[in-house]
Design an enzyme around this catalytic site. Structure first.
Site, PDB file in Angstrom:
ATOM      1  N   GLU A  20       0.835  -1.226   0.000  1.00 41.96           N
ATOM      2  CA  GLU A  20       0.000   0.000   0.000  1.00 41.96           C
ATOM      3  C   GLU A  20       0.858   1.261   0.000  1.00 41.96           C
ATOM      4  O   GLU A  20       0.516   2.261   0.630  1.00 41.96           O
ATOM      5  CB  GLU A  20      -0.949   0.026   1.207  1.00 41.96           C
ATOM      6  N   GLY A  21       1.958   1.214  -0.723  1.00 42.01           N
ATOM      7  CA  GLY A  21       2.883   2.343  -0.759  1.00 42.01           C
ATOM      8  C   GLY A  21       3.957   2.136   0.287  1.00 42.01           C
ATOM      9  O   GLY A  21       3.684   2.228   1.481  1.00 42.01           O
TER      10      GLY A  21
END
Lengths: 579, 579
Positions: free
Chosen positions: B431-432
């Site tokens: 998620e990043g």
């Protein structure tokens, strides 16, 4: 391609330019290590580790070791052949005593070998890695008969060895152990008990395994003063199989190539090594060598991880530079343009290069100490817990950071980086957990002698700081001041509350680790100052990185020590559990 | 006994005493959450996670997921039954829209559920964990037809969903993606491409899986402005199987219960969600929810690891206290007498309890933001990257420290603690990656608006510091001063060199994490001041621990930012590789 190259150039730089090994061998009874010989030895070790050992690493993890119904253990594919090649090449005999067939070279070369082997395949290195400590123990404490019987084959590598200390209920606290040894009246003892976490307790690499076992004699005093050391071979001198067996192997987070055995001694025949009830002292000869070796393993894990991350970051094209682009004609730049990727890689360079210098410097002091230098001996004692604990903490953190460089690819097994993280995690635990190292540092190496060796160490740092370039000098002096004030705090407050030493021990260990690595950077930055080649410029940049970003940590570490133990110990034991 | 108990008491303490949830529901359109209802809901969620989900955790790791030759995927034993029980119980519908069958409760309750589920079995939570983000995305950007067709079954949990973003060559840099969508002229699109790292891309939990896929329309602009979002179901509304399949599952370091799939879309039928070329914006609705969820996962990993370490430390008898003994009649004391063991456990308490308050506070702002509060919305945007990155960094570090409490037993699989470390590692990446979060914080949430929201946040911290007891007030103010000066540094120097923001971003993210957690401790310490029960005393002690040992970190983080980018970027790219 195994993703790792022996960092021979950096090793030789430290040995020749920073430590001046070619000029100093006369100090510890060995000469003939001129620059050409050093070069040939490091190149040779590097090539052997790259060609023979590194290819084992992936299969070691995937396959692990297998215990069969008869108690025998099969190591991963290729291990027996690689071990035979190692014995044939003789690299593990470099530092072992000439009297028993070794090459008697300085300890510093053994440290280079430990680093390369542990980068190449730490699970494999667990087997021969114990030989220097085991042979030293038998050399120092064994009878002439034991020495003559066992040392020639241990030195040659024909037989391997173990340290059999831990029992299921007695890890750090060896005083609780229950394994017992009954004298048989003929000079031998019947050893009975269960040991766990015995690395290389059983395997298929050698025909015999020499177990060095801690046990209690009948009527031995309680606790750690009633422990004796026994040599208990898998195969007895008459060729009979001794009554001991591997009862199981552990399923671990990593280091799967190493067979971690539960060992069952069932009246096994053993010989006392050293005096009765003096086993802990004898075992510490082995343990101190092992502790330095574990610190080197932390360095080796970090170096391997760094190299893999550099390859990935160089080849992976993702995102665009905020500043100058690496590939203006492509849709994306290499990861190296991103400051945050640089941060992780520069941190890894600064740790690995600085810490390499520190472990090699310390190894050289071991050689000096063997030559009778008391200050060198004290400094080795002071730095050993730091190298073990700080080296493995930072080694693991570096592996985790290098995994981060890979993004999602870092989490899948395919790229090999997550294995390094799993393999590296054990270093913080075994041979005395890092918290135990920190207590050893503060209680035994500082408070017991009123801070004498610590001050000797601080003086060495001060001298190097004085001679270092501007960008390093000031931050190093600030850190040194933090360390001096922290020492003063311990000396003033350790007596006030019995827990004050323990409450600050970990932060102090970290502080000495930060400072000692910075000390080496001061020496290297001084060397690089004014030189105009790429290698020297890289050293100057990395030294400055360490000074800017690592040295300031000592300020917060000092605050943690000064917080003392009162609030740390305030919570009632029953309040820890959740409800 | 699964080693974990839902920390309901601490959750309720935060919700009622610190956040005053029962008094505030009118603020965001929901009332009826009185203390009794909150209690019943948290108890109910806790019991469900303890009884149904936690028993899956070990088998999830040992067994993992299996892909069969036909592309189908079997999840670990017990997963389908547990998922059916979850859908039956309806806990995952708590915060989903009432319009489509959800219960429409405030986000803060969904956060409690996320924590408990991720402590119990993070590999299982990966499947339902995506539903709030996926439903929000379809709610916000989907056509009425898509909403009516998909939302009722997504809300009920009858169908699950995925986020299909990543391609092998395009991770963080989504602009490089190649998956394409060709309009068919009938309102549908033919989606073709390869996606990797798709959590729950295929499984045996639900009859249909709703893939939210990023792809390019023909003639879309290059880069991230040419990306559109498509809803591509595994099974089409007419009951036909869509032309997409799982091409493989990853072998990972951990989180083995989650099927991480490579997905092959072969002209699969999909529907555009939102506007053409506006896919990234739509996907960010999902991504922001997911980022907070990942931060909560870090908390959940830490809480689970803490509880296991407390049990072990309480029961394991090793060594003797330097101060008062826990068991004076026994040969050894419990590990809790050792200051260094306390240090690790108190650090874990301070992180988990402080960070729990922070994520619940932030979740409450999401509810306020939905009610139109622009400041709340800005604060959520500011804290989201911090919660994701700092929460997963500290969650992982805490799991590693708790593993350390176990000594050698921490490294073997038997005790379950090493699994938590392996499972927790992914949070820092997906998620990043955390470095990307730090850049998001500095560039988009600070520099773009001249530090406005950062100052708003600082004012909140200042108010809490002012009201906090002595032992917390001063360290919190010092940290706040560090943060304010660091903000000033960024505003003054970010424009001078395009890499200055990136060079200090990670340290700034960490600083805000330290400060925000300390802010919550200030609130909790104020609540505890003067109260005389065990719970309040434990809060005061833990707040002080945080103030003494965590808050001082901001000083070194500030130094790292102020170092700037010049030296960090100085090494030529080719100098990174070893020779």
């Amino acid at each position: 391609m195994t993703g790792w190259t022996a960092p021979v150039r950096d090793t030789l730089f430290v040995l020749t330019e920073i430590l001046g090994v070619p000029d100093q061998q006369a100090l510890h009874g060995y000469d003939g290590l001129d620059a050409t010989t050093l070069d040939a030895l490091c190149e040779g070790m590097g090539r052997f580790c790259e060609d023979v050992i590194a290819p084992l690493n992936r299969v070691a993890d995937a396959q692990g070791c297998t215990r069969h119904a008869d108690g025998s253990v099969t190591t991963p594919q290729g291990f027996p052949e690689a071990y035979a090649m190692l014995v044939e090449a003789g690299w593990q005999t470099l530092t072992l005593p000439e009297q028993y067939g070794g090459q008697g070279m300085p300890h510093v070369l053994g440290t280079v070998f430990e680093e390369y082997m542990n980068s190449a395949c730490p699970g494999f290195m667990m087997y021969p890695g114990i030989l220097p400590g085991a042979t030293s123990t038998v050399m120092a404490a064994g009878s002439e008969h034991l020495k003559d019987t066992y040392l020639p084959k241990m030195v040659s590598g024909e037989w391997l060895a173990t340290m059999a200390l831990t029992e299921a209920h007695a890890g750090t606290d060896l005083g609780l152990m229950r394994t017992r040894a009954e004298p048989r009246g003929n000079g031998t003892y019947a050893v009975t008990g269960e040991k766990i976490f015995i690395s290389g307790g059983e395997h298929d690499l050698t025909a015999n395994i020499v177990h060095l076992v801690l046990a209690r004699l009948p009527d031995a005093p309680a606790g750690s003063r009633g422990i004796s050391l026994f040599l208990v071979p898998k195969v007895l001198p008459d060729g009979e199989r001794n009554t001991l067996a591997c009862a199981g192997i552990e399923h671990k987070m990593g280091l799967n190539g190493s067979a971690t055995c539960a060992m069952h001694f069932d009246g096994a025949t053993g010989w006392l090594v050293g005096e009765a009830n003096a086993g802990l002292g004898a075992m510490f000869i082995m343990m101190n060598a092992a502790r330095l070796g574990v610190g080197v393993q932390g360095l080796a894990n970090a170096e391997h991880a760094y190299q893999r991350a550099v390859s990935y970051a160089t080849e992976r094209m993702q995102g665009r530079a905020a500043g100058p682009r690496s590939d203006p004609d492509e849709a994306a730049d290499s990861l190296l343009v991103h400051p945050d990727v640089r941060r992780m890689l520069m941190d890894a360079r600064a740790f690995t290069e600085g810490f390499r210098a520190l472990v090699l410097w310390t190894a050289m002091q071991i050689d000096r100490a063997h030559g009778g230098d008391a200050e060198a001996d004290a400094l080795v004692g002071f730095l050993t817990p730091v190298i073990k604990a700080y080296g493995t903490d930072r080694g693991f953190e570096t592996a985790v950071a290098m995994q981060q460089v890979f993004g999602g690819h870092g989490y899948v097994k395919e790229w090999g980086i997550e294995q390094i993280v799993r393999d590296a995690r054990i270093g913080m635990i075994y041979e005395g957990a890092n918290g135990v190292q920190a207590m050893d540092l503060v209680n035994r190496k500082v408070l017991r002698e009123g801070g004498k060796t610590a001050r000797l160490f601080f003086d060495l740092v001060e001298k190097a700081a004085y001679e270092a370039p501007d960008g390093v000098r000031r931050p190093l002096r600030d850190s040194l001041e933090d360390a001096r004030l922290t020492l003063a705090w311990f000396l003033a407050h350790a007596g006030e509350d019995p827990d004050n030493a323990g409450a600050g021990a970990y932060a102090f260990m970290q502080m000495i680790g930060v400072l000692a690595t910075g000390w080496m950077w001061a020496k290297m930055a001084r060397w690089a100052e004014g030189r105009d080649d790429d290698f020297a410029r890289a050293k100057s940049i990395t030294a400055r990185h360490y000074a800017e970003r690592a040295l300031p940590e000592t300020a917060v570490l000092r605050r943690r020590v000064e917080a003392g133990s009162e609030n740390l110990m305030a919570l009632p034991a029953e309040a820890f559990a959740r409800s």
